[in-house]
Each structure stands twice: as C-alpha cells, then as structure tokens.
Design an enzyme around this catalytic site. Structure first.
Site, PDB file in Angstrom:
ATOM      1  N   HIS A   1      -3.618  -9.546   3.400  1.00 29.48           N
ATOM      2  CA  HIS A   1      -5.054  -9.662   3.636  1.00 29.48           C
ATOM      3  C   HIS A   1      -5.311 -10.706   4.716  1.00 29.48           C
ATOM      4  O   HIS A   1      -4.854 -11.839   4.602  1.00 29.48           O
ATOM      5  CB  HIS A   1      -5.785 -10.086   2.364  1.00 29.48           C
ATOM      6  CG  HIS A   1      -5.873  -9.020   1.326  1.00 29.48           C
ATOM      7  ND1 HIS A   1      -6.132  -9.288  -0.017  1.00 29.48           N
ATOM      8  CD2 HIS A   1      -5.751  -7.667   1.413  1.00 29.48           C
ATOM      9  CE1 HIS A   1      -6.164  -8.156  -0.688  1.00 29.48           C
ATOM     10  NE2 HIS A   1      -5.926  -7.163   0.142  1.00 29.48           N
TER      11      HIS A   1
ATOM     12  N   ARG B   1      -1.106  -1.586  -6.660  1.00 26.15           N
ATOM     13  CA  ARG B   1      -1.332  -2.753  -5.802  1.00 26.15           C
ATOM     14  C   ARG B   1      -2.321  -3.708  -6.477  1.00 26.15           C
ATOM     15  O   ARG B   1      -2.106  -4.925  -6.511  1.00 26.15           O
ATOM     16  CB  ARG B   1      -1.863  -2.283  -4.447  1.00 26.15           C
ATOM     17  CG  ARG B   1      -2.188  -3.385  -3.442  1.00 26.15           C
ATOM     18  CD  ARG B   1      -2.525  -2.724  -2.101  1.00 26.15           C
ATOM     19  NE  ARG B   1      -3.185  -3.606  -1.175  1.00 26.15           N
ATOM     20  CZ  ARG B   1      -2.556  -4.442  -0.342  1.00 26.15           C
ATOM     21  NH1 ARG B   1      -1.249  -4.529  -0.384  1.00 26.15           N
ATOM     22  NH2 ARG B   1      -3.235  -5.181   0.510  1.00 26.15           N
TER      23      ARG B   1
ATOM     24  N   ARG C   1       0.858  -1.188   0.000  1.00 25.41           N
ATOM     25  CA  ARG C   1       0.000   0.000   0.000  1.00 25.41           C
ATOM     26  C   ARG C   1       0.892   1.236   0.000  1.00 25.41           C
ATOM     27  O   ARG C   1       2.009   1.197   0.521  1.00 25.41           O
ATOM     28  CB  ARG C   1      -0.904   0.020   1.229  1.00 25.41           C
ATOM     29  CG  ARG C   1      -1.808  -1.202   1.383  1.00 25.41           C
ATOM     30  CD  ARG C   1      -2.568  -1.149   2.710  1.00 25.41           C
ATOM     31  NE  ARG C   1      -3.481  -2.278   2.865  1.00 25.41           N
ATOM     32  CZ  ARG C   1      -3.168  -3.431   3.451  1.00 25.41           C
ATOM     33  NH1 ARG C   1      -1.941  -3.606   3.941  1.00 25.41           N
ATOM     34  NH2 ARG C   1      -4.049  -4.406   3.564  1.00 25.41           N
TER      35      ARG C   1
ATOM     36  N   HIS D   1      -4.269   2.782  -4.789  1.00 26.79           N
ATOM     37  CA  HIS D   1      -4.165   1.319  -4.831  1.00 26.79           C
ATOM     38  C   HIS D   1      -4.029   0.755  -6.242  1.00 26.79           C
ATOM     39  O   HIS D   1      -3.990  -0.466  -6.417  1.00 26.79           O
ATOM     40  CB  HIS D   1      -5.395   0.687  -4.169  1.00 26.79           C
ATOM     41  CG  HIS D   1      -5.230   0.485  -2.692  1.00 26.79           C
ATOM     42  ND1 HIS D   1      -4.244   1.102  -1.963  1.00 26.79           N
ATOM     43  CD2 HIS D   1      -5.941  -0.275  -1.803  1.00 26.79           C
ATOM     44  CE1 HIS D   1      -4.355   0.734  -0.697  1.00 26.79           C
ATOM     45  NE2 HIS D   1      -5.359  -0.098  -0.571  1.00 26.79           N
TER      46      HIS D   1
ATOM     47  N   LYS E   1      -1.646  -2.597   8.114  1.00 30.21           N
ATOM     48  CA  LYS E   1      -2.761  -2.117   8.926  1.00 30.21           C
ATOM     49  C   LYS E   1      -2.715  -2.726  10.320  1.00 30.21           C
ATOM     50  O   LYS E   1      -2.347  -3.880  10.498  1.00 30.21           O
ATOM     51  CB  LYS E   1      -4.089  -2.483   8.246  1.00 30.21           C
ATOM     52  CG  LYS E   1      -4.374  -1.679   6.982  1.00 30.21           C
ATOM     53  CD  LYS E   1      -5.749  -2.027   6.448  1.00 30.21           C
ATOM     54  CE  LYS E   1      -6.107  -1.153   5.256  1.00 30.21           C
ATOM     55  NZ  LYS E   1      -7.450  -1.472   4.726  1.00 30.21           N
TER      56      LYS E   1
ATOM     57  N   TYR F   1      -9.893 -10.151  -7.025  1.00 27.34           N
ATOM     58  CA  TYR F   1      -9.034 -10.073  -8.208  1.00 27.34           C
ATOM     59  C   TYR F   1      -9.298 -11.214  -9.181  1.00 27.34           C
ATOM     60  O   TYR F   1      -8.972 -11.118 -10.356  1.00 27.34           O
ATOM     61  CB  TYR F   1      -7.563 -10.063  -7.791  1.00 27.34           C
ATOM     62  CG  TYR F   1      -7.218  -8.869  -6.939  1.00 27.34           C
ATOM     63  CD1 TYR F   1      -7.169  -7.595  -7.484  1.00 27.34           C
ATOM     64  CD2 TYR F   1      -6.958  -9.009  -5.578  1.00 27.34           C
ATOM     65  CE1 TYR F   1      -6.874  -6.491  -6.707  1.00 27.34           C
ATOM     66  CE2 TYR F   1      -6.662  -7.908  -4.789  1.00 27.34           C
ATOM     67  CZ  TYR F   1      -6.622  -6.654  -5.354  1.00 27.34           C
ATOM     68  OH  TYR F   1      -6.342  -5.576  -4.584  1.00 27.34           O
TER      69      TYR F   1
END
Length: 310
Positions: free
Chosen positions: A278, A255, A153, A252, A177, A287
């Site tokens: 994730h 990414r 990110r 993003h 995160k 995706y």
C-alpha cells in the site's frame, strides 16, 4: 468505445499510451478507465460537445448528476470522476487544453465497506481443503499457502515466476500495481508446499503443454500455461463452498484475512502496509476497524493511563 471525432480519438490515444507506458497501469485498470471514459464521451455527445476544450464545470456537474440518476453505485461514480479528472489533468499538462474544468469540483464521496475476513479456523480449513493426492489439488494447496503467507493479490500471484522465490532467504519478489516490485517474507511451510508442487505437480502440467516449454510462471493451469486470476478466484470459491464457508468469497478475501490476523497478533501497521504494497497507510488502516480489541490493547499497552480503560 464510441467517440465523437478524430480529435477526441487522438487525444484519448495519447492519454491511454500515457497510462499504459508511463504510469504502468495493468490491463484491468485500463479497462476501468475505458469504461469510465466511454460514459463521459457519451455524455459529451448528448451535450453536443466536439472538443475537450469546450467542457465547463457545469458540464461536469451535469455528468455527475446523470451518473447518480442512472443508479450507478457511489464508489463507481467516484471512480468515474477520478478517471475524468485524470484525463483533464493530462490534457493540461501536455498543452492540449488550457483549462481543467475539474479543478475545485468536489470529488464524490465513496462508501468504505469493511472487507469480509475469515476466522483462523476458516482459513486453516480452506487451506487444507484441496486433495493433495491430485496434481491440481497439490497446486491449489501451494497457492492457498502462498496467498495467506504473503498477502499477495490474486493478480500478483498469477504473475509470480519461479525465479521470484528465493527459498534460502525466505523471500518472494512480487510485481504489484503500476509494475512496482516489492520483496515480502514467506514462511517455511509455504515454501515446503511450493517445492512439493514443483516436484510432483508442475512438471506434469508442463508435459501437457503442446510446446513442452517452461513458461517460467510458478503456478500453471492444467494445460501448462499461465493461470488467469479468474480461474484462481473460482478455485478459492469452490474450495470454500466444499467445506461449508457461507461468507461471500472474492479475490481479496485471503489478502484481507492475512492483514487482519497480523494486526490481531500485534503486528505494526507500517510493516503490514509494506507487505501489502500500500502506498498510502490510510488504505491499510481500514483493517484496524475490524479488530477493536487490537486498538484497545495498543492503548492499554502504550498509554500512561491505558490500564484504566474498560
């Protein structure tokens, strides 16, 4: 943030301390919570409420209705509901409220938009677009190489420190995160451009810094300080515009492109999940919708009768 009384203030302060110090949320996430809860508090004021313990499920339904009527986007409404739900869950867990009015209240549905991605030629042109004969151009090239090589990110990129890159093992430490760390592989090409930037560009930025001290962060602005994610976003958009990419570019984009190209190349989705950081594989699965050819190839390769699929 307009609040109703000292009781709301003290309980919200406890909640935000919990989010910041125990959950480890980023400043951007805290600002989102603040925005969501301001709407909620303002709504409670309109209802004449003076305590969280007075809130009923009907009050929550009225709040959600007001968000829909205000024209707020569906995803923003769902996020606001999640913020309110987490607040009430916290209050009950700390014995600050006996009842959670959000229990059994259905969460508003979100619209899951497919992310915009660049073609292989577009990402190659974008990466090669900076003028590497200038200090900023060399830095930009190194950043673009890193973004596409690792799928980080933008907010993670600006927080990379020099010590996070272990060149001899081709790995990069990323702080994601919730202050979670992960180790991702990084290509020789990206490392080569990073080293080029460190030798021929980064030192120039440090000299401009008034304190002449090394801030430890790998990628620096022209004043020798830490880059902001907004400045990186602007840099990416500027280079994309210069080479004629008309797609809507956002933080993003690279990414998303990284993940999509890996899956198109046959990468295992769980490996991609790990590299992207994730926690839920469902987030990575979006995706797969971008490349129907990949899904078909998996079926043809692994299903006993897959070769008959047309």
């Amino acid at each position: 943030m307009r609040l109703l009384n000292a009781k709301f203030d003290s309980q919200l302060d406890l909640f935000f301390e919990f989010l910041k110090f125990e959950k480890g949320l980023s400043d951007n996430s805290l600002l989102s919570y603040q925005s969501d809860l301001k709407r909620y508090i303002d709504h409670l004021a309109d209802l004449g409420k003076s305590s969280f313990t007075e809130i009923t499920r009907d009050d929550l339904r009225k709040f959600l209705k007001s968000l829909f009527e205000s024209g707020l986007k569906q995803n923003s409404i769902a996020r606001s509901f999640s913020s309110v739900k987490n607040l009430h869950k916290f209050l009950v867990s700390r014995n600050l409220s006996e009842v959670d009015p959000t229990i059994n209240l259905e969460r508003p549905k979100t619209l899951r938009k497919l992310p915009e991605v660049l073609t292989k030629k577009e990402i190659q042109d974008l990466i090669e677009s900076p003028n590497v004969n200038t200090p900023t151009g060399l830095r930009d090239r190194a950043m673009l190489e890193t973004l596409y090589a690792t799928g980080t990110r933008v907010s993670e990129l600006v927080n990379i420190k020099c010590r996070d890159l272990i060149s001899n093992e081709n790995i990069l430490r990323i702080r994601g995160k919730g202050s979670k760390e992960r180790i991702v592989p990084i290509s020789d090409i990206a490392i080569e451009w990073i080293n080029n930037y460190k030798i021929n560009s980064r030192q120039n930025f440090i000299k401009i810094n008034a304190s002449h001290s090394d801030p430890e962060y790998l990628f620096l602005n022209t004043r020798g300080g830490k880059l902001s994610r907004v400045s990186v976003w602007r840099m990416i958009r500027a280079h994309a515009k210069n080479i004629g990419i008309e797609k809507k570019i956002h933080p993003h984009t690279i990414r998303h492109t990284f993940a999509t190209h890996l899956l198109e190349g046959g990468a295992d989705i769980r490996a991609v999940q790990e590299m992207l950081g994730h926690s839920d594989i469902g987030t990575t699965q979006i995706y797969l919708h971008l490349d129907k050819g990949y899904l078909k190839s998996v079926l043809e390769k692994y299903h006993p009768r897959g070769k008959y699929v047309q």
